[in-house]
Design an enzyme around this catalytic site. Structure first.
Site, mmCIF file in Angstrom:
data_model
loop_
_atom_site.group_PDB
_atom_site.id
_atom_site.type_symbol
_atom_site.label_atom_id
_atom_site.label_comp_id
_atom_site.label_asym_id
_atom_site.label_seq_id
_atom_site.Cartn_x
_atom_site.Cartn_y
_atom_site.Cartn_z
ATOM 1 N N ARG A 95 75.163 53.688 28.869
ATOM 2 C CA ARG A 95 73.754 53.563 28.520
ATOM 3 C C ARG A 95 73.282 52.157 28.899
ATOM 4 O O ARG A 95 74.030 51.177 28.741
ATOM 5 C CB ARG A 95 73.620 53.781 27.012
ATOM 6 C CG ARG A 95 72.217 53.744 26.456
ATOM 7 C CD ARG A 95 71.398 54.901 26.914
ATOM 8 N NE ARG A 95 70.233 55.114 26.073
ATOM 9 C CZ ARG A 95 69.213 55.871 26.430
ATOM 10 N NH1 ARG A 95 69.191 56.483 27.613
ATOM 11 N NH2 ARG A 95 68.195 56.051 25.617
ATOM 12 N N THR A 371 65.472 63.416 33.033
ATOM 13 C CA THR A 371 66.877 63.065 33.056
ATOM 14 C C THR A 371 67.521 64.121 33.933
ATOM 15 O O THR A 371 66.866 65.059 34.353
ATOM 16 C CB THR A 371 67.327 63.095 31.578
ATOM 17 O OG1 THR A 371 66.546 62.130 30.885
ATOM 18 C CG2 THR A 371 68.779 62.874 31.356
ATOM 19 N N THR A 389 70.123 59.185 33.475
ATOM 20 C CA THR A 389 68.654 59.166 33.455
ATOM 21 C C THR A 389 68.063 57.839 33.900
ATOM 22 O O THR A 389 68.723 56.796 33.838
ATOM 23 C CB THR A 389 68.162 59.474 32.018
ATOM 24 O OG1 THR A 389 66.752 59.616 32.015
ATOM 25 C CG2 THR A 389 68.532 58.378 31.041
ATOM 26 N N ASP A 413 62.904 53.730 24.958
ATOM 27 C CA ASP A 413 63.643 54.510 23.957
ATOM 28 C C ASP A 413 63.984 53.689 22.715
ATOM 29 O O ASP A 413 64.539 54.226 21.751
ATOM 30 C CB ASP A 413 64.920 55.093 24.566
ATOM 31 C CG ASP A 413 64.673 56.445 25.227
ATOM 32 O OD1 ASP A 413 63.569 56.994 25.062
ATOM 33 O OD2 ASP A 413 65.575 56.956 25.909
ATOM 34 N N SER A 442 69.571 57.301 22.476
ATOM 35 C CA SER A 442 69.314 58.365 23.458
ATOM 36 C C SER A 442 69.336 59.731 22.780
ATOM 37 O O SER A 442 69.829 59.873 21.655
ATOM 38 C CB SER A 442 70.400 58.310 24.536
ATOM 39 O OG SER A 442 70.323 59.431 25.375
ATOM 40 N N SER A 443 68.819 60.725 23.492
ATOM 41 C CA SER A 443 68.929 62.114 23.038
ATOM 42 C C SER A 443 69.852 62.924 23.941
ATOM 43 O O SER A 443 69.997 64.139 23.748
ATOM 44 C CB SER A 443 67.551 62.777 23.053
ATOM 45 O OG SER A 443 66.691 62.122 22.183
ATOM 46 N N GLY A 463 65.280 66.301 29.432
ATOM 47 C CA GLY A 463 64.163 66.727 28.593
ATOM 48 C C GLY A 463 63.828 65.807 27.436
ATOM 49 O O GLY A 463 63.231 66.266 26.458
ATOM 50 N N GLY A 464 64.236 64.521 27.499
ATOM 51 C CA GLY A 464 63.908 63.614 26.397
ATOM 52 C C GLY A 464 64.459 64.177 25.104
ATOM 53 O O GLY A 464 65.577 64.698 25.044
HETATM 54 N N1 GLY Z 1 65.746 58.741 28.225
HETATM 55 C C1 GLY Z 1 66.041 59.940 27.578
HETATM 56 C C2 GLY Z 1 67.141 59.823 26.581
HETATM 57 O O1 GLY Z 1 68.029 59.030 26.763
HETATM 58 O O2 GLY Z 1 67.132 60.509 25.607
#
Ligand code: GLY
Length: 562
Positions: A95, A371, A389, A413, A442-443, A463-464
């Protein structure tokens, strides 16, 4: 049948084999399912050369950085979940991190408001990229083939070019004439004649090929030190960014233990924080087990209600508790993913009435939905689920044209305003406030479900914040509703994220009667066109074969088998 009909049938079959398709692909010796058919082919070629799933992952990821630049990247970050053939599971966290010069109030003006959308646009929104470090670390530890053999296919695609697709061309025309600050986008898709490369013509990326050569020749250091790092620093300085060579040099990917749980006879392994995906997924699966979801008919009012209420609760916990584990050592992850917690939770759930999300507490809007996820398996039974992403589609849409890649805008984020949480979706809780060298929450939910110690389902999605929920429902579709992988991916999905307090549903896939019944229970409904772009692989033990499918909403995506 007339000769012309034979010809037509032959053409359709050929197109079916060559193009992305909504159907299943079978592979005895391995499989790659990604958002671009050429990247899937690159991965499969590596498997054929004797590479393992880690090698194929590295090669596919670099290829996607060329062929699927809206999210495939070297300027962003992501996560890998790896299940090895001996049943051991590990993860790699690459990340992005906040730069050393970052602070909790870095996006605010003198009135405490977000200045010029600066957490999403402009170079302050760029996190220190992690992708190259993550791929390199995974390869150093578990790869088999030489590193250069895994970067070379991407260099070839960038240098020699690949056919521009209609999907890419649509994005190219939109981005080339976009915002003035989108420096790299102005010439990004143009050929030698200065025109946007037409569909079917070869699109070449000479600058990106050179950057990839540095990475091929010097590994991790080819990005975080030397020529590339120098150019990143000078580009940042000249354009208002704060990332320096020191940020790049200090960046490290981290190998972490997965979050894991069981669901009936299955084991679930997913990404731990700094992604919230795995924790939320397991919370919801545990709640489904406590509710005995198998007795609830798919797509019924009871199903949508139960699933939405599970989402509401998991997203409230996500907002309240989760962030970078290196900065939040007290996070109650074990409690959140425990069966006891789910049982207690189930008791708070009214099966006849919608709960209310308390707007004085936690929640967050969607976030970036561009992403990309891909799934890989090899002949020895190693499996990889990888999601990475740039945050928004084409990230911040800025970058040095000398380097040829686009930076992320992942700083968006983080929680942007300390202490401010609103019903419209802003979160201000502490665990995910900006701090130097912190990773933003993150998701992403790269997930592997195992049965009898072997990979059974390898799945993930962009998809966020919707990622968590689309992966959750696809896992349910396979494990509970016995759907084949392509059907599980395409089936109706909903999304609830605590705040705003509403169920988003895929238009045309939820019946009017069900919608009416849900509204009578107190739910607010909002239609959308599509949720998730899932890339999945299952294992058919009876046939001893992998079965893969790419979501039909991916313009160029495809499963390729070995
Ligand atoms: N940028 C989308 C995530 O990391 O959830």
């Amino acid at each position: 049948m007339k000769f012309t009909n034979y010809l037509l049938a032959f053409l359709l079959i050929s197109i079916g084999f060559q193009n992305p398709s909504f159907s299943q692909t079978y592979g005895k010796n391995g499989m790659v399912v990604s958002d671009h058919y050429l990247a899937s082919e690159v991965g499969v070629e590596i498997l054929k050369k004797g590479g393992n799933a880690v090698d194929a992952t590295v090669a596919t990821a670099f290829a996607l950085a060329v062929t699927h630049p809206e999210a495939g990247n070297i300027g962003g970050g992501g996560f890998i979940v790896l299940m090895k053939s001996d049943g051991e599971v590990t993860t790699f966290d690459f990340r992005e991190k906040a730069p050393l010069g970052a602070s909790p109030s870095m996006f605010l003006d003198e009135n405490g408001k977000i200045k010029d959308n600066s957490n999403h646009s402009g170079l302050l929104s760029v996190g220190v990229p992690g992708t190259v470090a993550g791929l390199y670390q995974a390869h150093q530890k578990y790869g088999k083939l030489p590193w250069k053999d895994l970067v070379n296919p991407a260099i070839k695609l960038a240098k020699k070019g690949f056919p521009m697709s209609w999907g890419l061309y649509r994005a190219a025309t939109r981005l080339a004439g976009g915002n003035e600050s989108w420096d790299i986008m102005r010439d990004y898709f143009r050929g030698a004649d200065g025109e946007i490369v037409a569909p079917g013509e070869l699109w070449k990326q000479a600058a990106l090929a050179k950057t990839l050569q540095e990475i091929r020749d010097h590994g991790r250091d080819g990005f975080y030190k030397g020529k590339v790092a120098e150019e990143i620093e000078s580009y940042m300085k000249a354009n208002g960014g704060i990332i320096t060579k020191a940020d790049l040099e200090r960046y490290e990917a981290v190998e972490r233990r997965p979050v894991k749980s069981t669901f009936n006879d299955f084991e679930i392994f997913s990404m731990p924080p700094p992604s919230s995906g795995g924790v939320a997924l397991i919370e919801m699966m545990n709640l489904m087990e406590a509710a005995d979801i198998s007795k609830v008919e798919f797509n019924s009012t009871a199903y949508v209600h139960l699933v939405a209420e599970a989402m509401r609760r998991a997203f409230a916990d996500r907002a309240e508790f989760l962030g970078d584990p290196d900065f939040n050592p007290e996070m109650p992850v074990d409690k959140l993913i425990s069966k006891e917690f789910a049982k207690a939770r189930f008791k708070t759930l009214d099966l006849t009435k919608a709960s209310k999300s308390d707007s004085s507490r936690y929640g967050q809007l969607y976030g970036g939905d561009h992403t990309t996820h891909f799934s890989v398996v090899d002949k020895d039974g190693n499996a990889i689920s990888m999601t990475y992403t740039l945050e928004n589609s084409y990230g911040v849409k800025m970058g040095s044209s000398k380097l040829g890649f686009i930076f992320n805008n992942e700083m968006g984020d983080f929680n942007p305003i300390p202490g401010v949480t609103t019903s419209t979706g802003l979160i201000g809780s502490d665990p995910n406030l900006v701090a130097p060298e912190k990773r933003m929450l993150s998701s992403m939910t790269p997930t592997i479900v195992a049965k009898d110690g072997k990979p059974y389902l390898v799945i993930g999605s962009p998809g966020g914040r919707t990622i968590i929920n689309t992966v959750f429902q696809t896992v349910l579709n396979v494990l509970v509703y016995d759907m084949r992988i392509d059907r599980a991916i395409e089936a109706m999905k909903i999304h609830h994220q605590w705040l705003p307090d509403q169920i988003t549903y895929e238009r045309n896939l939820l019946s009017p009667d069900t919608r009416k019944a849900l509204e009578q229970m107190g739910h607010t409904l909002r239609p959308t066109t599509n949720l998730g772009v899932l890339m999945g692989i299952t294992y058919d033990a009876a046939l001893g074969v992998y079965v893969g499918a790419a979501d039909s909403s991916s313009e160029d995506g495809a499963a390729r088998a070995y």
